[in-house]
Each structure stands twice: as structure tokens, then as C-alpha cells.
Motif scaffolding. Structure first.
Motif, PDB file in Angstrom:
ATOM      1  N   ILE A 213      39.882  40.993  35.689  1.00 36.37           N
ATOM      2  CA  ILE A 213      41.628  41.620  35.800  1.00 36.37           C
ATOM      3  C   ILE A 213      41.955  40.339  36.741  1.00 36.37           C
ATOM      4  CG2 ILE A 213      42.913  43.103  35.419  1.00 36.37           C
ATOM      5  CD1 ILE A 213      40.438  45.796  34.702  1.00 36.37           C
ATOM      6  N   MET A 214      42.545  40.087  36.308  1.00 30.74           N
ATOM      7  CA  MET A 214      43.862  39.574  37.538  1.00 30.74           C
ATOM      8  C   MET A 214      44.408  40.353  38.173  1.00 30.74           C
ATOM      9  SD  MET A 214      44.430  36.627  38.387  1.00 30.74           S
ATOM     10  CE  MET A 214      45.832  35.997  39.756  1.00 30.74           C
ATOM     11  N   PRO A 215      44.271  40.593  39.422  1.00 31.36           N
ATOM     12  CA  PRO A 215      45.441  40.648  39.793  1.00 31.36           C
ATOM     13  C   PRO A 215      46.882  40.913  39.728  1.00 31.36           C
ATOM     14  CG  PRO A 215      43.764  39.812  41.595  1.00 31.36           C
ATOM     15  CD  PRO A 215      43.620  39.539  39.825  1.00 31.36           C
ATOM     16  N   VAL A 250      44.679  34.574  49.664  1.00 27.63           N
ATOM     17  CA  VAL A 250      44.790  35.956  49.496  1.00 27.63           C
ATOM     18  C   VAL A 250      43.958  35.986  48.236  1.00 27.63           C
ATOM     19  CG1 VAL A 250      46.039  37.395  49.213  1.00 27.63           C
ATOM     20  CG2 VAL A 250      46.425  36.308  51.458  1.00 27.63           C
ATOM     21  N   LEU A 251      43.750  35.593  47.132  1.00 28.07           N
ATOM     22  CA  LEU A 251      42.924  35.927  46.076  1.00 28.07           C
ATOM     23  C   LEU A 251      41.834  35.306  45.816  1.00 28.07           C
ATOM     24  CD1 LEU A 251      45.872  34.020  43.601  1.00 28.07           C
ATOM     25  CD2 LEU A 251      45.465  36.483  43.713  1.00 28.07           C
ATOM     26  N   GLU A 252      41.591  33.963  46.876  1.00 26.68           N
ATOM     27  CA  GLU A 252      40.405  34.396  47.550  1.00 26.68           C
ATOM     28  C   GLU A 252      39.506  35.447  47.943  1.00 26.68           C
ATOM     29  OE1 GLU A 252      38.184  30.034  48.723  1.00 26.68           O
ATOM     30  OE2 GLU A 252      39.487  31.012  50.423  1.00 26.68           O
ATOM     31  N   ALA A 253      40.265  35.410  48.820  1.00 22.98           N
ATOM     32  CA  ALA A 253      39.968  36.574  49.599  1.00 22.98           C
ATOM     33  C   ALA A 253      39.457  38.276  48.690  1.00 22.98           C
ATOM     34  CB  ALA A 253      40.250  37.066  51.247  1.00 22.98           C
ATOM     35  N   THR A 254      40.939  38.477  47.817  1.00 18.84           N
ATOM     36  CA  THR A 254      40.654  39.477  46.993  1.00 18.84           C
ATOM     37  C   THR A 254      39.422  39.261  45.723  1.00 18.84           C
ATOM     38  OG1 THR A 254      42.834  39.648  47.027  1.00 18.84           O
ATOM     39  CG2 THR A 254      41.719  40.877  44.998  1.00 18.84           C
ATOM     40  N   ARG A 255      39.108  37.769  45.626  1.00 19.82           N
ATOM     41  CA  ARG A 255      37.686  37.901  44.295  1.00 19.82           C
ATOM     42  C   ARG A 255      36.412  38.401  45.017  1.00 19.82           C
ATOM     43  NH1 ARG A 255      36.000  32.273  41.720  1.00 19.82           N
ATOM     44  NH2 ARG A 255      36.177  31.507  43.793  1.00 19.82           N
TER      45      ARG A 255
END
Length: 283
Positions: A213-215, A250-255
């Protein structure tokens, strides 16, 4: 710089003001956040609690800031989600007040309408508000791929089509930031962002990070980051590179953390100093 930000607010998660305020503060800027909704969480979860702020409430808060004499010190007005037409009138009135107090102030207008995976998620008539009343008055506009198609009434599959569509909206604004462009559709392995003026354009490409699910909130954060970097340096290409590098980190860390919400706080050092740098190409 000092930002007046009229956007949505959620207690849990990061969209609207929650996605814009902390990144701007982490970069060293002041943010006066005026919340247009107070929700428990963003609506992508399917269920939420809270309510939309009345137009009168939002206008009162802006008037309170004006009464302090602070609008003369406002460098940037950020606006996003508009819940109804009455709130749209407040947004335009705030624009007039800010510009009267500080003619050099810049308005970044994010025409929040929907996205490729959700379609339209605003009330009927909000798209007409943005197209006919708001966008022509803005300095910077930040549509995503879906919003660019919807506002121009055309399907966009190629880079040339995206640049042409963005220029079609520059009847007043001096710059359009297309916060997401999926040239290959759902099967694409990369995502692009474009910055377009009447006579120039820049593109940046980053790998598409796969999420179940994309943030939500990436566009809100990117609009804030790009605006800050652009006004600080005056360099559109550099601002595009910095904003794209930060949100990708940020997206890389979130995943990596297995989270659904943007990990803006946990990845704040990556936000300011992304370990991987992407460079914009002038077209």
C-alpha cells in the motif's frame, strides 16, 4: 523563510500539514499551520473520525495571524486539500491578504483532487474551483499525474505530452511541478517528476519503490520541500534534485521499516542529507 500552510491535519499519519510542516521545520523554516480538517487518520484507510473545519473557523485563524501583523512577514502560502466551495473562498481571500501585506510572497497551490489508484476523492465542483479560480492566481502549482490529466482533460502517456499539459496550466502560474509521472503506467519500474516553465523543463527519474500500500502524503511533502529549495536557491533543477532525493530516501526507509505511513521523523536525517542523490536533467 516563513510559511503559512492551509492544509488538512490528521492525528495519526502524515498527510497535508503533517507531511509538510515537519520537513520544512527540519530544513530550518517557520511554519504557521492552519488545519482545514481535523481527522483521526487520512481517508485512505476507509474509516476515520473527526470533522472538516468550517470556513468561518479557518478565516478566523487567518484573521488572528493577520491581526498580529505577521502576514507582512509571510514568504510563502501553501494550500492543499479544499473540503468545500466555502473553504475555497477563504483560500482566495487569504491569498489576497498575504499579497497585500507582502507583494513578494509566493503562493504554492497543490490542486488536490485524487490519484491514479483512487480516482477523484473530493466533492463535486472542487476541480472547477482549482481550474477556473485558484490555479490562474497561483505562482507555483503541484499536480500529480492524475490531477494533471483531469485538469487538462487529456490522457498523458509520453514525456512530451506531460510537458505540454503542464504548460497548458501555466496561464498565470510561472512554474508547474508534476509531483509524479508514471510513463509506463502501473507496470513502470521508475517514477519521474517534472518542473515546467513556459520556456524550459526539467525531469528527474528515481526507481519506483514497491509497496503493498503506497504511503499517502508524498505529494504534500514534495510540494513543501521543492518550494523551500526553489525559493532558497532560485535554481529549479537543483530544487527538483533535492526534493526527489529526500522523498526517495524517506520512502526507502519507510519500506525498510515495514510501515504504511511516511517515516518522516525516523528518517529525518535522510530527509536533510539523503544518502543517494538524484540529479535533474534539463530537457
Amino acid at each position: 523563510m516563513r510559511f503559512l500552510s492551509l492544509q488538512s491535519h490528521v492525528a495519526y499519519g502524515y498527510v497535508g500539514n503533517r507531511a509538510a510542516t515537519f520537513p520544512l521545520q527540519r530544513l530550518g523554516h517557520e511554519v504557521w499551520a492552519v488545519n482545514t480538517v481535523e481527522f483521526s487518520n487520512h481517508t485512505g484507510y476507509g474509516a476515520w473520525k473527526g470533522r472538516t473545519a468550517s470556513a468561518e473557523q479557518v478565516a478566523d485563524i487567518v484573521q488572528g495571524i493577520e491581526s498580529l501583523g505577521m502576514l507582512a512577514k509571510c514568504d510563502v502560502l501553501l494550500t492543499g486539500y479544499v473540503g468545500d466551495a466555502a473553504l475555497g473562498d477563504v483560500v482566495l481571500d487569504t491569498v489576497r491578504k498575504v499579497r497585500a501585506a507582502n507583494p513578494r510572497a509566493v503562493w504554492c497551490c497543490d490542486p488536490v483532487l485524487g490519484d491514479i489508484d483512487t480516482g477523484i476523492y473530493v466533492k463535486p465542483g472542487i476541480d472547477a474551483f482549482f481550474k477556473d479560480r485558484a490555479l490562474p492566481l497561483a505562482d507555483l502549482i503541484t499536480p500529480n499525474h492524475f490531477e494533471l490529466e483531469h485538469l487538462t482533460g487529456r490522457k498523458i502517456a509520453t514525456l512530451d505530452e506531460a510537458v505540454a499539459a503542464a504548460r497548458d496550466l501555466l496561464k498565470g502560474p510561472r512554474l508547474a511541478l508534476v509531483t509524479s509521472f508514471l510513463r509506463g503506467g502501473a507496470e513502470s519500474e521508475q517514477i519521474e517528476m517534472l518542473a515546467v516553465t513556459p520556456d524550459a523543463a526539467w525531469r528527474i527519474v528515481t526507481p519506483l519503490i514497491a509497496f503493498e500500500i503506497m504511503p499517502n502524503g508524498t505529494g504534500d511533502a514534495v510540494a513543501a520541500l521543492f518550494t523551500a529549495h526553489w525559493l532558497e536557491s532560485g535554481d529549479i533543477g537543483s530544487a527538483l534534485g533535492k526534493a526527489a532525493s529526500s522523498i526517495w530516501a524517506v520512502l526507502e526507509a519507510t519500506r525498510a521499516m515495514g510501515e504504511r505511513e511516511l517515516q518522516l521523523v525516523a528518517a529525518q536525517d535522510r530527509l536533510v542529507s539523503p544518502p543517494r542523490r538524484f540529479t535533474a536533467e534539463r530537457l
